[in-house]
Design a protein around this motif. Structure first.
Motif, mmCIF file in Angstrom:
data_model
loop_
_atom_site.group_PDB
_atom_site.id
_atom_site.type_symbol
_atom_site.label_atom_id
_atom_site.label_comp_id
_atom_site.label_asym_id
_atom_site.label_seq_id
_atom_site.Cartn_x
_atom_site.Cartn_y
_atom_site.Cartn_z
ATOM 1 N N PRO A 97 -3.652 27.460 -26.609
ATOM 2 C CA PRO A 97 -3.291 28.843 -26.289
ATOM 3 C C PRO A 97 -4.468 29.615 -25.727
ATOM 4 O O PRO A 97 -5.631 29.271 -25.959
ATOM 5 N N HIS A 137 -2.333 34.210 -29.669
ATOM 6 C CA HIS A 137 -2.261 32.821 -30.115
ATOM 7 C C HIS A 137 -3.487 32.327 -30.872
ATOM 8 O O HIS A 137 -3.523 31.160 -31.260
ATOM 9 N N CYS A 167 5.274 27.963 -19.088
ATOM 10 C CA CYS A 167 4.128 27.859 -20.006
ATOM 11 C C CYS A 167 4.131 28.925 -21.096
ATOM 12 O O CYS A 167 3.115 29.114 -21.775
ATOM 13 N N THR A 200 0.877 29.492 -23.053
ATOM 14 C CA THR A 200 0.348 28.641 -24.142
ATOM 15 C C THR A 200 -0.175 27.320 -23.614
ATOM 16 O O THR A 200 -0.574 26.466 -24.386
ATOM 17 N N ASN A 201 -0.169 27.135 -22.290
ATOM 18 C CA ASN A 201 -0.658 25.891 -21.699
ATOM 19 C C ASN A 201 -1.413 26.222 -20.424
ATOM 20 O O ASN A 201 -0.825 26.592 -19.428
ATOM 21 N N ASP A 237 6.274 30.603 -24.591
ATOM 22 C CA ASP A 237 7.220 30.186 -25.621
ATOM 23 C C ASP A 237 8.334 31.229 -25.763
ATOM 24 O O ASP A 237 8.390 32.211 -25.015
#
Length: 594
Positions: free
Chosen positions: A354, A360, A288, A344-345, A290
């Protein structure tokens, strides 16, 4: 369900088991890494411990661990109710739990084997087996169930630990730290003064860095299954592979630069640790985060592993031969917290998009909610493991003992614990021993003939190699060479005793030999091994002013235990002595000079 969905489920079901096989192969990586980072005389012991972690863990996980972890009926989301469905309803178990059992079993073995390196080279093998069984039986299954059982209390809070930064690596790291403290440092690792204060830290180098590096590469390869086996789509699997590559690579580069600037040269062994630290760090949120998050975690882990390893060694004086605490404990905790910063999830929490405003751009409150759950979860797991592992090691130490004897540690655990003369048969290996400067001289009033099983005359044999009169020398003095063969563990006692009577120079060498008992009988695969040569120390001194008889009596007082194998003393006439640097001969050559 259409055909595409069925095929997809089958494909990912097969990949799930392939991932489990990759995680199993990581046992080989741990074995190679730990063996390479330790001394050759303990390599077989390291391999045996890593093998038994999985085998003992399998038995324990079958009968109790899996039920505690994945039992369908959890008590307050804390512990599952065990059953023996594997034995009573095998076909039903195959349909519902077989894949889960295999997958969680290899993870359990990974958590257990982390401790092996931190307690290496001085722990009783039997005690280690007891520890491994308890961790696989109770400690790991219960805390892992909190997160990975759908009914677990941390799972219901949305705790992020996709592949085990907390459940596996932090747990193994906590156990490793407690075990290393309980068993104490290796002989010679820390030199202390009379008050007990550490005045010097010795570096005890691993015997085979290439094997350690091979272990690192095997672990990195296996980690793609470790992190990716639970992926549910091709895109998620690709993302996991990406973050699992970026984080350790960046961590290793960071460590190389950091140690280069710090020490003047890039540190090979520390960079190997950094690769693993990056993998541990990214494991919690590998699904999850990046690329930027993985990059950041790599930088953090590459620096943290160096600081923690050196802090434990140089400041706290906790002996961790392979850096397990810096790799797994420190980065397991930090990686778990980083998942709450860089994810981010977070759909599992009902938060869209985010999570953390500073990174984010969403609300700060949502971000703190996720981070708070991560902090709560890792605190609970550390507390649980700390309490149970402290009790476990304390009981083992009190009832059975954790540590081998001084003599066994110096000789090596391969021959003393496993009857393995050498892990590298066919190679000439120098006995490796670092001994501490803490032995006490035998008082002059001690009666050496009392308390031993063997009379002094039999325990020490003084042999004069010539029957002629002392050889004439240029200055008319008598020079005598005294050659002493003794146990490695007695070197410090002997050296201090000889210096106490005025001996200022000696030559010390590692040798192999046996006496009338023809070494120690060992067996390999049930077949007797030819009489083995035992590691000994040979001390050579040449005296003139100090009476030979005094040297012999002093050596006997320092070395005598009353048991066969105490050693022998040989006395030789010396024709002359020449000091190369000054050209002095005779008595003058034996004197200290600037």
């Amino acid at each position: 369900m259409n055909v595409t969905e069925i095929v997809t489920n089958e494909v990912f079901g097969i990949w799930f088991l392939i991932g489990a096989a990759l995680v199993f192969f990581m046992q080989a990586g741990f074995a190679m890494l730990e063996a390479g980072f330790c001394r050759a005389k303990n390599a077989g012991n390291i391999l045996m411990k890593n093998l038994m972690d999985f085998c003992i863990g399998t038995v324990c996980f079958m009968f109790l661990g899996f039920g505690l972890m994945m039992g369908e009926d959890m008590i307050a989301g804390f512990v599952g109710i065990p059953n023996l469905n594997m034995f009573t309803d095998f076909s039903g178990f195959m349909e519902t739990n077989a894949s889960s059992f295999v997958f969680n079993l290899v993870f359990c073995a990974t958590a257990a084997t982390i401790v092996s390196g931190a307690m290496a080279e001085r722990t009783k093998f039997s005690s280690y087996c007891i520890y491994s069984a308890i961790l696989s039986l109770i400690v790991y299954p219960i805390e892992a169930g909190w997160t990975w059982n759908p009914s677990g209390w941390l799972a219901n809070l949305g705790f992020i630990d996709f592949a085990g930064s907390a459940c596996i690596h932090t747990v193994g790291g906590v156990a490793a730290l407690i075990g290393a403290i309980m068993v104490g440092p290796r002989i010679g690792k820390y030199i202390r003064d009379d008050s007990g204060k550490v005045i010097k830290v010795n570096a005890i180098q691993g015997h085979n860095i290439p094997i350690g590096a091979l272990g690192c590469f095997i672990l990195w390869f296996g980690w793609y299954g470790f992190n990716g086996a639970a992926a549910t789509s091709g895109s998620q699997l690709a993302a996991i592979f990406l973050t699992t590559t970026i984080a350790p690579a960046v961590a290793t580069v960071t460590c190389m630069i950091f140690t280069w600037l710090k020490n003047g040269k890039p540190d090979v062994s520390m960079c190997i640790n950094a690769s693993l630290a990056g993998l541990v760090n990214v494991t919690a949120g590998c699904h999850c985060i990046d690329a930027l998050g993985a990059f950041a975690e790599g930088i953090i882990s590459g620096i943290v592993v160096v600081l923690v390893v050196e802090f434990l060694d140089l400041k706290l004086h906790i002996d961790d031969p392979v850096g397990a605490c810096g790799v797994h404990l420190a980065n397991g905790i930090i990686g778990t917290l980083c998942a709450g910063l860089f994810a981010t999830n977070t759909s599992s929490l009902g938060v869209d998009g985010p999570i953390y405003a500073l990174i984010h751009g969403t609300s700060f409150s949502d971000g703190m909610k996720v981070f708070g759950v991560q902090a709560l979860g890792i605190t609970a797991i550390v507390a649980w493991t700390s309490v149970l592992m402290t009790i476990t090691f304390a009981v083992i130490k009190k009832v059975h003992g954790l540590r081998v004897s001084r003599e066994e540690e110096i000789e090596g655990l391969d021959p003393t614990e496993h009857g393995l003369p050498a892990a590298y048969a066919g190679f000439s290996m120098r006995p490796q021993a670092i001994v501490e400067m803490a032995d006490v001289m035998v008082p002059s009033n001690v009666n050496l003939s009392e308390g031993g099983e063997v009379p002094v005359a039999e325990a020490f044999e003084v042999t004069n190699v010539t029957t002629v009169s002392p050889l004439p020398t240029p200055d008319g003095r008598r020079y005598t060479k005294v050659e002493i063969i003794c146990k490695e563990a007695k070197l410090d006692s002997l050296k201090k005793s000889l210096m106490g009577i005025g001996i200022t120079g000696m030559t010390v060498a590692h040798v192999l030999g046996c006496g009338t008992q023809k070494g120690r009988q060992e067996y390999y695969r049930g077949v007797p091994v030819e009489a083995s040569l035992l590691p000994k120390i040979r001390v050579d001194i040449v005296v003139s002013a100090v009476p030979v008889e005094k040297v012999i009596e002093t050596a006997k007082a320092a070395l005598y235990t009353g048991h066969i194998g105490d050693g022998k003393i040989f006395v030789y006439n010396v024709e002359n002595v020449v000091k190369i640097r000054t050209g002095e001969v005779g008595f003058a050559a034996l004197q200290d000079s600037k």
